[in-house]
Design a protein around this motif. Structure first.
Motif, PDB file in Angstrom:
ATOM      1  N   PHE A   1       0.819  -1.209   0.000  1.00  0.00           N
ATOM      2  CA  PHE A   1       0.000   0.000   0.000  1.00  0.00           C
ATOM      3  C   PHE A   1       0.855   1.262   0.000  1.00  0.00           C
ATOM      4  N   GLY A   2       2.018   1.198   0.649  1.00  0.00           N
ATOM      5  CA  GLY A   2       2.902   2.356   0.675  1.00  0.00           C
ATOM      6  C   GLY A   2       3.397   2.722  -0.707  1.00  0.00           C
ATOM      7  N   THR A   3       3.780   1.709  -1.477  1.00  0.00           N
ATOM      8  CA  THR A   3       4.266   1.944  -2.834  1.00  0.00           C
ATOM      9  C   THR A   3       3.168   2.532  -3.707  1.00  0.00           C
ATOM     10  N   GLU A   4       1.964   2.007  -3.567  1.00  0.00           N
ATOM     11  CA  GLU A   4       0.858   2.477  -4.394  1.00  0.00           C
ATOM     12  C   GLU A   4       0.364   3.862  -3.975  1.00  0.00           C
ATOM     13  N   ALA A   5       0.353   4.118  -2.675  1.00  0.00           N
ATOM     14  CA  ALA A   5      -0.301   5.330  -2.171  1.00  0.00           C
ATOM     15  C   ALA A   5       0.610   6.536  -2.035  1.00  0.00           C
ATOM     16  N   ASP A   6       1.918   6.370  -2.221  1.00  0.00           N
ATOM     17  CA  ASP A   6       2.833   7.476  -1.912  1.00  0.00           C
ATOM     18  C   ASP A   6       2.513   8.755  -2.688  1.00  0.00           C
ATOM     19  N   ASP A   7       2.039   8.627  -3.926  1.00  0.00           N
ATOM     20  CA  ASP A   7       1.715   9.815  -4.722  1.00  0.00           C
ATOM     21  C   ASP A   7       0.229   9.962  -5.016  1.00  0.00           C
TER      22      ASP A   7
ATOM     23  N   ASN B   1      -2.668   8.640  -2.726  1.00  0.00           N
ATOM     24  CA  ASN B   1      -3.686   8.513  -1.687  1.00  0.00           C
ATOM     25  C   ASN B   1      -3.119   8.975  -0.341  1.00  0.00           C
ATOM     26  N   PRO B   2      -3.282  10.262  -0.020  1.00  0.00           N
ATOM     27  CA  PRO B   2      -2.691  10.778   1.216  1.00  0.00           C
ATOM     28  C   PRO B   2      -3.211  10.112   2.491  1.00  0.00           C
ATOM     29  N   VAL B   3      -4.440   9.637   2.493  1.00  0.00           N
ATOM     30  CA  VAL B   3      -4.995   8.987   3.687  1.00  0.00           C
ATOM     31  C   VAL B   3      -4.286   7.658   3.938  1.00  0.00           C
ATOM     32  N   VAL B   4      -4.162   6.850   2.900  1.00  0.00           N
ATOM     33  CA  VAL B   4      -3.479   5.566   3.035  1.00  0.00           C
ATOM     34  C   VAL B   4      -1.994   5.796   3.305  1.00  0.00           C
ATOM     35  N   LYS B   5      -1.413   6.781   2.640  1.00  0.00           N
ATOM     36  CA  LYS B   5       0.001   7.103   2.862  1.00  0.00           C
ATOM     37  C   LYS B   5       0.253   7.388   4.338  1.00  0.00           C
ATOM     38  N   GLU B   6      -0.622   8.154   4.967  1.00  0.00           N
ATOM     39  CA  GLU B   6      -0.454   8.487   6.389  1.00  0.00           C
ATOM     40  C   GLU B   6      -0.617   7.260   7.276  1.00  0.00           C
TER      41      GLU B   6
END
Length: 195
Positions: free
Chosen positions: A107-113, A115-120
């Motif tokens: 999820f980190g790889t996908e969300a880094d640019d 999805n700010p909610v998942v990134k956090e």
């Protein structure tokens, strides 16, 4: 648990491995409907959209990973044993403890640019992992297992990064050879800092 809460939890449990395997962007509500055998209307009663369901699935995957890790660590008493167990827990990325692999990496790889909610959520989980590791080392220093000058925060960062990198390498190659090198290297550093 009320019927509505049970259904919501059922959807999350069925959706979590799908999101972790396919990714948020590639998972459709149709995929979730097929897995749950629920109608689109039933899905939207419990989750207003795919993003809300994806966030719940991310949390569920990370919770499952953490619970399994904690069960493993609780079997050991010394800090050194727990650090070794932590490394061993993540030593076979091709047969991961959570379906689809490491949710932090996925999820980190996908969300880094995107999805700010998942990134956090992932960032918080990474910080918690590093605190867990540095806490084990600090406890070991207090218990005279480890050298007093061992920098727990630095090693926690290195250990976490090496395991995540090894996870990626193992998943891409389909074998755990390099993960074994990483695990052995980390254990050697632990031994070098043991009293």
């Amino acid at each position: 648990m009320a019927k509505g809460e049970e259904t919501r939890q059922f959807i999350i449990e069925k959706a979590a491995p799908i999101f972790n395997t396919k990714g948020i962007a590639a998972t459709s509500m149709s995929d979730i409907m097929e897995a749950t055998k629920l109608s689109k209307g039933s899905m939207y009663v419990h989750f207003e959209n795919k993003e809300v369901l994806a966030c719940a699935a991310v949390e569920h995957n990370m919770k499952m990973l953490n619970e399994r890790l904690q069960r493993t660590l609780s079997q050991y008493t010394t800090s050194k044993e727990q650090l070794f167990a932590y490394i061993d827990f993540f030593s076979d990325p091709n047969h991961p403890p959570v379906v689809g692999g490491c949710p932090l990496l996925n999820f980190g790889t996908e969300a880094d640019d995107t999805n700010p909610v998942v990134k956090e959520k992932v960032n918080r989980a990474i910080q918690q992992s590093q605190l867990l590791l540095s806490g084990m080392i600090e406890k070991g220093i207090s218990n005279k297992e480890f050298k007093a000058d061992w920098n727990s925060a630095d090693f926690a960062t290195a250990l976490f990064a090496m395991l995540e990198g090894g996870h990626l390498m193992a998943r891409m190659s389909g074998n755990n050879d390099r993960m074994q090198v990483i695990g052995n290297t980390l254990k050697k550093i632990i031994e070098e800092n043991s009293i």
